[in-house]
Design a protein around this motif. Structure first.
Motif, PDB file in Angstrom:
ATOM      1  N   ILE A  56       1.069  13.329  -7.054  1.00 63.55           N
ATOM      2  CA  ILE A  56       1.636  13.924  -5.871  1.00 63.55           C
ATOM      3  C   ILE A  56       2.798  13.595  -5.454  1.00 63.55           C
ATOM      4  CG2 ILE A  56       1.335  14.286  -3.363  1.00 63.55           C
ATOM      5  CD1 ILE A  56      -1.823  14.246  -3.848  1.00 63.55           C
ATOM      6  N   THR A  57       3.054  12.270  -5.683  1.00 63.65           N
ATOM      7  CA  THR A  57       4.340  11.707  -5.456  1.00 63.65           C
ATOM      8  C   THR A  57       5.446  12.103  -6.501  1.00 63.65           C
ATOM      9  OG1 THR A  57       3.686   9.584  -6.399  1.00 63.65           O
ATOM     10  CG2 THR A  57       3.732   9.493  -4.032  1.00 63.65           C
ATOM     11  N   SER A 111      -4.263   7.015   5.327  1.00 62.12           N
ATOM     12  CA  SER A 111      -3.562   5.962   4.716  1.00 62.12           C
ATOM     13  C   SER A 111      -3.167   6.621   3.442  1.00 62.12           C
ATOM     14  CB  SER A 111      -5.077   5.010   4.149  1.00 62.12           C
ATOM     15  OG  SER A 111      -5.187   4.416   5.432  1.00 62.12           O
ATOM     16  N   PHE A 112      -3.685   7.578   2.827  1.00 60.18           N
ATOM     17  CA  PHE A 112      -3.115   8.127   1.571  1.00 60.18           C
ATOM     18  C   PHE A 112      -2.008   9.023   1.967  1.00 60.18           C
ATOM     19  CE2 PHE A 112      -2.577  11.753  -1.268  1.00 60.18           C
ATOM     20  CZ  PHE A 112      -2.801  11.292  -2.739  1.00 60.18           C
ATOM     21  N   VAL A 113      -1.781   9.504   2.962  1.00 64.14           N
ATOM     22  CA  VAL A 113      -0.476  10.344   3.430  1.00 64.14           C
ATOM     23  C   VAL A 113       0.479   9.161   3.565  1.00 64.14           C
ATOM     24  CG1 VAL A 113       0.590  11.833   5.211  1.00 64.14           C
ATOM     25  CG2 VAL A 113      -1.631  12.232   4.324  1.00 64.14           C
ATOM     26  N   ALA A 114       0.376   8.095   4.252  1.00 71.12           N
ATOM     27  CA  ALA A 114       1.131   7.042   4.648  1.00 71.12           C
ATOM     28  C   ALA A 114       1.726   6.529   3.176  1.00 71.12           C
ATOM     29  CB  ALA A 114       0.782   6.082   5.384  1.00 71.12           C
ATOM     30  N   ILE A 115       1.117   6.455   2.346  1.00 74.25           N
ATOM     31  CA  ILE A 115       1.364   5.628   1.064  1.00 74.25           C
ATOM     32  C   ILE A 115       2.346   6.776   0.099  1.00 74.25           C
ATOM     33  CG2 ILE A 115       0.985   4.808  -1.241  1.00 74.25           C
ATOM     34  CD1 ILE A 115      -1.744   3.647   0.262  1.00 74.25           C
ATOM     35  N   VAL A 116       2.119   7.881   0.426  1.00 71.51           N
ATOM     36  CA  VAL A 116       2.820   8.822  -0.315  1.00 71.51           C
ATOM     37  C   VAL A 116       4.323   9.002   0.269  1.00 71.51           C
ATOM     38  CG1 VAL A 116       2.758  11.479  -0.679  1.00 71.51           C
ATOM     39  CG2 VAL A 116       0.643  10.296  -1.115  1.00 71.51           C
ATOM     40  N   ILE A 117       4.231   9.162   1.609  1.00 70.95           N
ATOM     41  CA  ILE A 117       5.329   9.357   2.496  1.00 70.95           C
ATOM     42  C   ILE A 117       6.389   8.176   2.031  1.00 70.95           C
ATOM     43  CG2 ILE A 117       6.586   9.225   4.575  1.00 70.95           C
ATOM     44  CD1 ILE A 117       4.013  11.061   5.553  1.00 70.95           C
ATOM     45  N   ALA A 118       5.951   7.022   2.055  1.00 73.53           N
ATOM     46  CA  ALA A 118       6.604   5.660   1.786  1.00 73.53           C
ATOM     47  C   ALA A 118       7.059   5.626   0.641  1.00 73.53           C
ATOM     48  CB  ALA A 118       5.882   4.492   2.145  1.00 73.53           C
ATOM     49  N   ASP A 119       6.329   5.824  -0.413  1.00 70.29           N
ATOM     50  CA  ASP A 119       6.551   6.024  -1.876  1.00 70.29           C
ATOM     51  C   ASP A 119       7.714   7.117  -2.088  1.00 70.29           C
ATOM     52  OD1 ASP A 119       6.280   4.743  -4.507  1.00 70.29           O
ATOM     53  OD2 ASP A 119       5.705   6.878  -5.014  1.00 70.29           O
ATOM     54  N   THR A 120       7.719   8.111  -1.503  1.00 72.99           N
ATOM     55  CA  THR A 120       8.726   9.251  -1.981  1.00 72.99           C
ATOM     56  C   THR A 120       9.693   9.005  -1.238  1.00 72.99           C
ATOM     57  OG1 THR A 120       6.563  11.066  -1.685  1.00 72.99           O
ATOM     58  CG2 THR A 120       9.041  11.909  -1.527  1.00 72.99           C
ATOM     59  N   TRP A 121       9.690   8.284  -0.037  1.00 67.84           N
ATOM     60  CA  TRP A 121      11.149   7.978   0.669  1.00 67.84           C
ATOM     61  C   TRP A 121      11.913   6.903  -0.405  1.00 67.84           C
ATOM     62  CZ3 TRP A 121      12.564   3.103   2.217  1.00 67.84           C
ATOM     63  CH2 TRP A 121      13.630   3.031   3.013  1.00 67.84           C
ATOM     64  N   THR A 136      -1.993  -1.123   3.163  1.00 67.53           N
ATOM     65  CA  THR A 136      -3.352  -0.992   3.438  1.00 67.53           C
ATOM     66  C   THR A 136      -4.274  -1.824   2.809  1.00 67.53           C
ATOM     67  OG1 THR A 136      -3.795   0.461   1.415  1.00 67.53           O
ATOM     68  CG2 THR A 136      -2.940   1.608   3.507  1.00 67.53           C
ATOM     69  N   ASN A 137      -3.667  -2.878   2.135  1.00 67.54           N
ATOM     70  CA  ASN A 137      -4.304  -3.942   1.383  1.00 67.54           C
ATOM     71  C   ASN A 137      -5.427  -3.414   0.379  1.00 67.54           C
ATOM     72  OD1 ASN A 137      -4.888  -6.665   0.628  1.00 67.54           O
ATOM     73  ND2 ASN A 137      -6.279  -6.978   2.203  1.00 67.54           N
ATOM     74  N   GLY A 138      -5.266  -2.071   0.286  1.00 71.68           N
ATOM     75  CA  GLY A 138      -6.378  -1.675  -0.553  1.00 71.68           C
ATOM     76  C   GLY A 138      -7.690  -0.876  -0.034  1.00 71.68           C
ATOM     77  N   ALA A 139      -7.515  -0.989   1.210  1.00 70.56           N
ATOM     78  CA  ALA A 139      -8.667  -0.391   2.043  1.00 70.56           C
ATOM     79  C   ALA A 139      -8.645   1.036   2.316  1.00 70.56           C
ATOM     80  CB  ALA A 139      -8.419  -0.968   3.505  1.00 70.56           C
ATOM     81  N   ASN A 140      -9.823   1.598   2.717  1.00 72.44           N
ATOM     82  CA  ASN A 140      -9.978   2.990   2.741  1.00 72.44           C
ATOM     83  C   ASN A 140      -9.449   4.070   1.637  1.00 72.44           C
ATOM     84  OD1 ASN A 140     -10.440   2.757   5.654  1.00 72.44           O
ATOM     85  ND2 ASN A 140      -8.168   2.426   6.103  1.00 72.44           N
ATOM     86  N   GLY A 141     -10.027   3.350   0.449  1.00 72.20           N
ATOM     87  CA  GLY A 141      -9.799   4.112  -0.876  1.00 72.20           C
ATOM     88  C   GLY A 141      -8.586   4.065  -1.420  1.00 72.20           C
ATOM     89  N   THR A 142      -7.775   3.133  -1.081  1.00 73.12           N
ATOM     90  CA  THR A 142      -6.523   3.073  -1.696  1.00 73.12           C
ATOM     91  C   THR A 142      -6.285   1.881  -2.426  1.00 73.12           C
ATOM     92  OG1 THR A 142      -5.610   1.882   0.322  1.00 73.12           O
ATOM     93  CG2 THR A 142      -5.460   4.207   0.578  1.00 73.12           C
ATOM     94  N   THR A 143      -7.180   1.652  -3.215  1.00 70.33           N
ATOM     95  CA  THR A 143      -6.798   0.533  -4.170  1.00 70.33           C
ATOM     96  C   THR A 143      -6.403   1.059  -5.537  1.00 70.33           C
ATOM     97  OG1 THR A 143      -8.876  -0.629  -3.139  1.00 70.33           O
ATOM     98  CG2 THR A 143      -8.216  -1.111  -5.430  1.00 70.33           C
TER      99      THR A 143
END
Length: 303
Positions: A79-80, A151-161, A231-238
């Motif tokens: 996605i990213t 959490s997934f959306v936050a990581i995608v937004i931060a990485d895309t930026w 997220t420290n890998g929480a909520n399925g973001t490991t």
């Protein structure tokens, strides 16, 4: 004039120091991790367990955790990469145009990429705080790191930026080597802006675009710091890298962690190999052979 044989010999000896450094810096840790993965966990003398650590990760007690991290890593990476490629291509097309203040715009676009990833992750963690600027702008009270999808959306937004400017920079380098005569010839043939983009720009910038996507793919599959801080890998973001660190350091399982590190290396290597093979060698082409507009003679009939 120097002979080609002498040039090749000189190039070989100039590359030798880099090969030695890469062997020490990369080869030794990879070999050590591979050897350690065949032994059990513990301190001091540890038993030889063969492929038990790999079996545990692939279909044993750690399979659910391992394949979950693999799915998240590849899903987040896909996605990213798509978002960053689209945004990077758009930014590169804008920066390639001639207008006043172009240099300032290019410098501004590259600022997110120049910021260290750990610093950017902390900034975005503050922004995604329930009382942060993101919720203030959208008028919602979302706990971005409290459940799986936010959490997934936050990581995608931060990485895309963070990484879209990197792709824009590589694509811009490919755009700047396209001869202006090619566009002039297309205009003479009656091609509009969209036809020039699809039939001229995209084919000629494809080598640079392929290299940018390949580099970004390798970077996404080994991502650690951004999701670890957000997220420290929480909520399925490991991610796979986070799983390796948690197993090796937090759980004190160096043997199992070595197996995870080896599997991660193999997955990334095979993904890069398939990317180059299936999408074509042009992905790493230098772009030396580019179509050139036909020369027109001074008189009709002269070619």
């Amino acid at each position: 004039m120097a002979k080609p044989e002498n040039d090749n010999r000189t190039a070989f000896w100039l590359v030798i120091p880099s090969i030695v450094v890469l062997t020490v810096v990369i080869g030794y840790p990879v070999a050590s991790s591979l050897v350690r993965s065949f032994f059990g966990d513990g301190i001091g003398e540890v038993p030889f367990v063969g492929f038990d650590n790999y079996a545990s990760a692939l279909w044993g007690t750690g399979a659910k955790e391992f394949w979950g991290a693999t799915g998240f890593t590849y899903g987040m990476g896909a996605i990213t990469i798509v978002l960053e490629t689209l945004l990077g291509l758009g930014m590169a097309l804008i920066m390639n145009r001639a207008f006043r203040g172009r240099g300032l715009l290019r410098a501004s676009v590259l600022v997110p990429w120049a910021i260290p990833t750990a610093v950017a992750a902390v900034l975005w963690k503050w922004a995604f705080d329930p009382a942060g600027i993101v919720n203030a702008l959208i008028g919602q009270q979302i706990v971005w790191t409290g459940s799986e999808l936010p959490s997934f959306v936050a990581i995608v937004i931060a990485d895309t930026w963070k990484t879209a400017p990197f792709i824009a920079l590589l694509i811009l380098a490919g755009l700047q080597v396209i001869p202006e005569e090619v566009y002039e010839a297309a205009k003479i043939d009656g091609a509009g802006a969209w036809r020039r983009f699809t039939n001229v720009t995209l084919p000629l910038v494809a080598p640079a675009l392929g290299v940018a996507v390949l580099f970004r793919l390798l970077d996404a599959l080994r991502m650690y710091d951004l999701p670890a801080i957000l997220t420290n890998g929480a909520n399925g973001t490991t991610t796979l890298s986070i799983l390796v660190v948690q197993s090796t350091l937090s759980q004190l399982k160096p043997g199992y962690g070595g197996a995870l590190a080896t599997l991660t290396f193999l997955f990334i290597f095979l993904t890069a190999y398939l990317f180059v093979r299936l999408l074509g060698v042009n992905a790493v082409d230098t772009g030396a052979e580019r179509p050139r507009p036909a020369r027109r003679g001074r008189k009709e009939g002269v070619r």
